[in-house]
Design a protein around this motif. Sequence first.
Motif, PDB file in Angstrom:
ATOM      1  N   PRO A  87      -0.837   7.613   1.499  1.00 42.84           N
ATOM      2  CA  PRO A  87      -0.741   6.585   2.542  1.00 42.84           C
ATOM      3  C   PRO A  87       0.550   6.715   3.351  1.00 42.84           C
ATOM      4  O   PRO A  87       1.625   6.969   2.808  1.00 42.84           O
ATOM      5  N   TRP A 127      -4.334   7.256   5.797  1.00 42.43           N
ATOM      6  CA  TRP A 127      -4.443   7.964   4.515  1.00 42.43           C
ATOM      7  C   TRP A 127      -4.611   9.454   4.799  1.00 42.43           C
ATOM      8  O   TRP A 127      -5.622   9.876   5.358  1.00 42.43           O
ATOM      9  N   ALA A 141       0.812  -1.212   0.000  1.00 42.51           N
ATOM     10  CA  ALA A 141       0.000   0.000   0.000  1.00 42.51           C
ATOM     11  C   ALA A 141       0.850   1.268   0.000  1.00 42.51           C
ATOM     12  O   ALA A 141       0.349   2.349  -0.318  1.00 42.51           O
TER      13      ALA A 141
END
Length: 572
Positions: free
Chosen positions: A331, A341, A228
């Motif tokens: 992120p 986030w 991520a």
Amino acid sequence: MMMRIYALGARRRTALVALFLAAVFAPAAEIAYRLSVEPEHPRQGEAFEIVIEAEGLSHVELEGCSLGEGLSLEASSVRPRVGLAAARLGVEIRLRLVAALPGARTIASIAVRGAEGRLVLGPVSIEVLDAQGAGTLPAWRWEAPSSCYRYEAFAVRLEGPSEANVIARVGFPAPSGLALERAGSALAWVCTALDDGEFSLPEVEVEAGAFSGRAFPHSIAVKPLPAALATTRAIGEFRLSLEGPRSAVLRVGERASFRLILKGRGNHPALILPPPRYMLDDRPLESEALACSRIDAVLPGPGGYEGETVLEVQVSPPRAGTLRVEAPPFPVLGAAGRIEWLSAPPLTFEVRVLAHEGLGDADPFAAWHETAAAPTASRRAAPAEAGIRDAEAAWRRGERGKALALVCAAARTSPFDARLRTLASSLAAEIGAPTPLADRYPPPVLALGAAAAAASLAAVLIVAGRAFLPLRGGKAQRQGRRPAFEALGGLLLAAALALLALAALASREHKATYAVVWTDRALSIPSPKAEGGTPLVRGETGRVIGHSEGYVALRFPDGTLGWVPEETVYLY
């Protein structure tokens, strides 16, 4: 009668003897002292000192020092202490010794004598380190995590005796796959893992005098970066913000500066700051209209890098429309091990077409020409006509900053002409800039004239309140006072003083120089290498407070200070 006198004398002699014995055998005043060894653990063959700080003693001399095996006295000194409480005597006694043998050494006693009494100390135990240091050197160790993520910035320290942290020195090459940067001391670093895998901080020798020693290797397992975080690599505690021009109106083809700012503590040098999205009427801007630069204003600290990373983008809108600027979702792996986030509110601007014959259909000079043509205004407009003609010509050529500065200069020259102030405000509104700076006080000549008139009238009233009658019988007869005249004169005199103070303020303001700025950023230092800066609106005005080669220092209405290039400034 003689027997009574003899008995009284005997009693007096007994009392005197008792007082003498009490003075001789009275206990001495308490002597407070503190003893220290410098250094605490001396090395074999090296000199060290015994320091005794005593209160309540004066005129002190060393009476004796009973040294154990392996110790020898080299020198001694006595000096008064400085910084004791009031009315307290004190001395500092220093004994310089050398230890010929390692191990536990003992000083059986140290005796000193002063005018107030005798002080005996001991025994004193000292641990002497071996000259070679075999098996007796203090231990050093690495303070670092056993695991981390790739691109994470973390603190690394060499820990040892607290007394040695100031004087310790160490040198070693950075291990492959790890980036090291010192963080405030010779024994602290910020480390960033550049690759996955197993890495090791090396075995090092620490030079710290009597505390020298060795630190053994320390292994660190570097884990892969979570998927991520592939777009940002951000690990730490951060805040995200988006800044743009102060004005909500932009011009076609003109550069506007936008800044995406990431503040906080973490792995600033290793992270990626994705550029904002620029949508003009819901269509992305072409890359040719954008120019990006990154600024890292960070310092290594105990928990990583602290400061801010800025992505500055210069945007030149190619056409009119509505420009929307959005920061992409960002992120971050936080301290708790969770991915957060970050976001920032979007910015919206109106992009207008710039016409050389004015902006749109409105001509800001039309109202001036209408009022200037009126018969009652022709005499009042004459002094400013030349400046307004030059300003209008500059406006037609597209030199709007210069035009605004010329109109503001005319308004300062004719402070009572409201039409000039209205014209300056109209030009600033067309540009999208705040209202220009102007003088707040009346002309100093006007304030001085009013002060002189008030002072003169005050003098007349005060004299009238203290008038005399004609001579009568060779003596002047004073007429009864007029308190009302004197009170009014006093008020006028106070008003004259206030007007003088106003004139001084007006004179200082009249000497000030203002400037119209035609740039998007004020720098913190007068240098082309200056990083960051304060966003500005083109056409904003400020007060000149200094000059440097090629730059002008300004103070803006909100109190902000900054430097701008000289070629972007129009003075008035």
